[in-house]
Design a protein around this motif. Structure first.
Motif, mmCIF file in Angstrom:
data_model
loop_
_atom_site.group_PDB
_atom_site.id
_atom_site.type_symbol
_atom_site.label_atom_id
_atom_site.label_comp_id
_atom_site.label_asym_id
_atom_site.label_seq_id
_atom_site.Cartn_x
_atom_site.Cartn_y
_atom_site.Cartn_z
ATOM 1 N N SER A 31 0.834 -1.203 0.000
ATOM 2 C CA SER A 31 0.000 0.000 0.000
ATOM 3 C C SER A 31 0.870 1.255 0.000
ATOM 4 O O SER A 31 0.459 2.276 -0.542
ATOM 5 C CB SER A 31 -0.936 0.022 1.211
ATOM 6 O OG SER A 31 -0.229 0.355 2.395
ATOM 7 N N GLY A 32 2.049 1.164 0.606
ATOM 8 C CA GLY A 32 2.956 2.300 0.637
ATOM 9 C C GLY A 32 2.464 3.467 1.476
ATOM 10 O O GLY A 32 3.007 4.564 1.398
ATOM 11 N N GLU A 33 1.439 3.236 2.268
ATOM 12 C CA GLU A 33 0.866 4.311 3.077
ATOM 13 C C GLU A 33 1.654 4.491 4.372
ATOM 14 O O GLU A 33 1.962 3.526 5.069
ATOM 15 C CB GLU A 33 -0.597 4.009 3.407
ATOM 16 C CG GLU A 33 -1.497 3.995 2.182
ATOM 17 C CD GLU A 33 -2.949 3.724 2.538
ATOM 18 O OE1 GLU A 33 -3.387 4.174 3.612
ATOM 19 O OE2 GLU A 33 -3.623 3.054 1.742
ATOM 20 N N GLU A 34 1.955 5.727 4.678
ATOM 21 C CA GLU A 34 2.710 6.046 5.893
ATOM 22 C C GLU A 34 1.982 5.564 7.153
ATOM 23 O O GLU A 34 2.623 5.178 8.121
ATOM 24 C CB GLU A 34 2.938 7.568 5.986
ATOM 25 C CG GLU A 34 3.771 8.128 4.862
ATOM 26 C CD GLU A 34 5.252 7.803 4.989
ATOM 27 O OE1 GLU A 34 5.763 7.804 6.118
ATOM 28 O OE2 GLU A 34 5.875 7.550 3.951
ATOM 29 N N GLY A 39 2.199 -0.021 12.475
ATOM 30 C CA GLY A 39 1.822 -1.432 12.604
ATOM 31 C C GLY A 39 2.990 -2.352 12.329
ATOM 32 O O GLY A 39 3.223 -3.324 13.049
ATOM 33 N N LEU A 40 3.739 -2.038 11.281
ATOM 34 C CA LEU A 40 4.926 -2.837 10.976
ATOM 35 C C LEU A 40 5.947 -2.709 12.096
ATOM 36 O O LEU A 40 6.611 -3.687 12.452
ATOM 37 C CB LEU A 40 5.534 -2.393 9.644
ATOM 38 C CG LEU A 40 4.698 -2.677 8.402
ATOM 39 C CD1 LEU A 40 5.357 -2.062 7.173
ATOM 40 C CD2 LEU A 40 4.492 -4.169 8.216
ATOM 41 N N GLY A 41 6.053 -1.519 12.646
ATOM 42 C CA GLY A 41 6.985 -1.306 13.754
ATOM 43 C C GLY A 41 6.620 -2.132 14.975
ATOM 44 O O GLY A 41 7.484 -2.706 15.638
#
Length: 70
Positions: A31-34, A39-41
């Motif tokens: 998605s490339g959304e900031e 969430g990934l962190g």
């Protein structure tokens, strides 16, 4: 990061199997959304807290290689 955000993210993935977690990660990256970065962190934080030293070393080496290619 707000502790409530961390708890919400953990709550959203609790009980997910490996395939569901992979889909979440892939979706966040594609998605490339900031807004997906926290969430990934949090997922990375959970991994890091439970990883053995050898696993951490391997991840750090992979990250070092990846950032040197950018």
């Amino acid at each position: 990061m707000d502790l409530n955000l961390r708890k919400a993210i953990i709550s959203n993935v609790t009980g997910n199997n490996a395939n569901q977690l992979e889909a979440t990660i892939v979706d966040a990256i594609q998605s490339g959304e900031e807004k997906m970065l926290p969430g990934l962190g949090v997922l990375f934080e959970l991994y890091w807290q439970h990883a053995e030293e050898q696993e951490k070393t391997e991840v750090l080496q992979a990250l070092e290689e990846a950032v040197s290619q950018k």
